[in-house]
Design a protein around this motif. Structure first.
Motif, PDB file in Angstrom:
ATOM      1  N   GLN A 121       0.829  -1.207   0.000  1.00  0.00           N
ATOM      2  CA  GLN A 121       0.000   0.000   0.000  1.00  0.00           C
ATOM      3  C   GLN A 121       0.863   1.257   0.000  1.00  0.00           C
ATOM      4  OE1 GLN A 121      -0.497  -2.715   1.656  1.00  0.00           O
ATOM      5  NE2 GLN A 121      -2.663  -3.203   1.938  1.00  0.00           N
ATOM      6  N   LEU A 122       1.977   1.239   0.742  1.00  0.00           N
ATOM      7  CA  LEU A 122       2.876   2.396   0.736  1.00  0.00           C
ATOM      8  C   LEU A 122       3.487   2.592  -0.648  1.00  0.00           C
ATOM      9  CD1 LEU A 122       4.467   4.665   2.096  1.00  0.00           C
ATOM     10  CD2 LEU A 122       6.137   2.948   2.810  1.00  0.00           C
ATOM     11  N   GLU A 123       3.874   1.515  -1.308  1.00  0.00           N
ATOM     12  CA  GLU A 123       4.444   1.623  -2.650  1.00  0.00           C
ATOM     13  C   GLU A 123       3.459   2.278  -3.614  1.00  0.00           C
ATOM     14  OE1 GLU A 123       5.485  -1.601  -6.063  1.00  0.00           O
ATOM     15  OE2 GLU A 123       6.574  -1.836  -4.160  1.00  0.00           O
ATOM     16  N   GLN A 124       2.191   1.878  -3.553  1.00  0.00           N
ATOM     17  CA  GLN A 124       1.194   2.488  -4.432  1.00  0.00           C
ATOM     18  C   GLN A 124       1.022   3.974  -4.127  1.00  0.00           C
ATOM     19  OE1 GLN A 124      -2.079  -0.233  -3.545  1.00  0.00           O
ATOM     20  NE2 GLN A 124      -1.882  -1.149  -5.569  1.00  0.00           N
ATOM     21  N   ALA A 125       0.985   4.325  -2.842  1.00  0.00           N
ATOM     22  CA  ALA A 125       0.797   5.728  -2.466  1.00  0.00           C
ATOM     23  C   ALA A 125       1.982   6.585  -2.917  1.00  0.00           C
ATOM     24  CB  ALA A 125       0.606   5.829  -0.955  1.00  0.00           C
ATOM     25  N   LEU A 126       3.207   6.082  -2.741  1.00  0.00           N
ATOM     26  CA  LEU A 126       4.381   6.859  -3.128  1.00  0.00           C
ATOM     27  C   LEU A 126       4.476   7.038  -4.631  1.00  0.00           C
ATOM     28  CD1 LEU A 126       7.143   5.537  -0.695  1.00  0.00           C
ATOM     29  CD2 LEU A 126       5.956   7.729  -0.628  1.00  0.00           C
ATOM     30  N   ASN A 127       4.222   5.989  -5.393  1.00  0.00           N
ATOM     31  CA  ASN A 127       4.306   6.118  -6.850  1.00  0.00           C
ATOM     32  C   ASN A 127       3.241   7.069  -7.385  1.00  0.00           C
ATOM     33  OD1 ASN A 127       6.566   4.505  -7.490  1.00  0.00           O
ATOM     34  ND2 ASN A 127       5.369   2.660  -7.205  1.00  0.00           N
ATOM     35  N   ALA A 128       2.063   7.086  -6.746  1.00  0.00           N
ATOM     36  CA  ALA A 128       1.054   8.072  -7.147  1.00  0.00           C
ATOM     37  C   ALA A 128       1.527   9.490  -6.804  1.00  0.00           C
ATOM     38  CB  ALA A 128      -0.267   7.765  -6.454  1.00  0.00           C
ATOM     39  N   HIS A 129       2.223   9.637  -5.678  1.00  0.00           N
ATOM     40  CA  HIS A 129       2.741  10.955  -5.269  1.00  0.00           C
ATOM     41  C   HIS A 129       3.858  11.435  -6.199  1.00  0.00           C
ATOM     42  CE1 HIS A 129       4.126  14.190  -2.681  1.00  0.00           C
ATOM     43  NE2 HIS A 129       5.335  13.653  -2.643  1.00  0.00           N
TER      44      HIS A 129
END
Length: 274
Positions: A119-127
Motif C-alpha cells: 500500500q505504501l508503494e502504491q501511495a508513493l508512486n502516485a505521489h
C-alpha cells in the motif's frame, strides 16, 4: 540654304566642364563585403538515463519500531549537454536525489503499518508521478518511481502465514478437482447402468469388459431384480398384519406411506421429492 547651328554659349560649356570635374574628383565609396558566418553547431540530442539507486532508502513505519526499505529507480533527463558531462552530473547527484526521496516519503511511511509495504508503494508512486527535481535551475533533472519492502523482521514473521495459506489453497484446489472428477465419473456410470439395465443380454455382455465392472453391474442388476419382490412381500405383510400394530386406520396409512416412499427412493422406483 545652309543652316549654321548656333554656337554653344560659354555658360553651357562651363556647366559641362564643371560636371565632368565633379565626376572625376568624387570619392569612390568602398565596397562593403559581409563576412561569411560559420554554420551553427549541431544541436545535441536530448539525453535520458534510467538508473537504480545503489542503496535503499530507509524510512520509519507507523510506530517507529520498524523501517520500510524504499528502492528508488531514477529517470534522469537533460538537453544540450555532452554525454560524458551528463553522466558525471548524474553520478554526483545520486546522494542528493536519495535525500529528496527520503524527505518526500517519510510522512507517507509513518501513516502505514509495518506490514503494509504494498500500500505504501502504491501511495508513493502516485505521489511521485509527473513530478521532477530540481524544480528550476540547473540540469539534469530526475523523476522517480519506487519499490517498497517491509523490514526483514516483518518478512520473517509473515513467511509462515503465507506458507500455510499457499498450502491450504492448493489443498482446496486439489479437493475441488477430485470432487468434480468424482461427480463427472459417477454421472457417467449412472448413465451407463441405466441404459443397460433393461437389456436381457447386458449382464452376460458385461463379463466381456473389465472384471470390476462386470461384478458391480451384476450386483446392481440383482438388487434391481429383488426390489419388486421385496416390495410385494412388504405390501402383503402390511395387509395381513396391520391390525396387530395398534394403530388407527389414518395413523397406519400415514406411517405406511412414509415407509413405502423411502423404500421406493432407495431402489430408484420413485422420483426424488422436489
Amino acid at each position: 540654304m545652309t543652316v549654321i547651328p548656333p554656337r554653344p554659349s560659354a555658360g553651357s560649356l562651363c556647366d559641362r566642364i564643371r560636371r565632368w570635374w565633379q565626376d572625376t574628383t568624387r570619392p569612390v565609396e568602398p565596397e562593403v563585403t559581409l563576412p561569411v558566418l560559420p554554420p551553427p553547431p549541431p544541436r545535441l540530442p536530448d539525453l535520458l538515463l534510467e538508473r537504480e539507486a545503489p542503496e535503499a532508502v530507509l524510512v520509519p513505519a507507523q510506530g517507529d519500531a520498524f523501517d520500510f526499505r524504499i528502492q528508488p529507480v531514477y529517470t534522469w533527463t537533460a538537453k544540450d549537454m555532452p554525454l560524458d558531462e551528463f553522466r558525471q552530473r548524474v553520478e554526483g547527484r545520486l546522494g542528493w536525489a536519495a535525500g529528496v526521496v527520503r524527505d518526500e516519503s517519510t510522512d507517507f511511511a509513518r501513516r502505514h503499518e509495518p506490514h503494509r509495504a504494498h500500500q505504501l508503494e502504491q501511495a508513493l508512486n502516485a505521489h511521485f508521478l509527473g513530478r521532477s527535481w530540481p524544480r528550476s535551475g540547473d540540469v539534469p533533472i530526475f523523476g522517480v518511481r519506487v519499490r517498497v519492502l517491509p523490514d526483514q523482521r516483518i518478512r520473517d514473521r509473515l513467511r509462515p502465514y503465507w506458507e500455510e495459506r499457499i498450502r491450504m489453497e492448493y489443498e482446496h484446489e486439489l479437493a475441488t478437482l477430485r470432487t468434480w472428477q468424482a461427480q463427472a465419473l459417477t454421472h457417467r456410470w449412472r448413465e451407463v447402468l441405466c441404459s443397460l439395465q433393461d437389456d436381457p443380454v447386458t449382464r452376460h455382455a458385461a463379463r466381456l469388459t473389465e472384471k470390476q465392472f462386470a461384478q458391480v453391474f451384476g450386483e446392481y442388476a440383482d438388487e434391481r431384480r429383488r426390489a419388486p419382490g421385496e416390495l410385494a412381500d412388504l405390501l402383503r405383510d402390511a395387509l395381513n398384519g396391520h391390525r396387530d400394530l395398534g394403530l388407527g386406520p389414518s395413523e397406519y396409512t400415514e406411517a405406511w406411506d412414509a415407509a413405502l416412499l423411502a423404500y421406493q427412493r432407495q431402489y430408484g422406483l420413485a422420483p426424488e421429492a422436489s
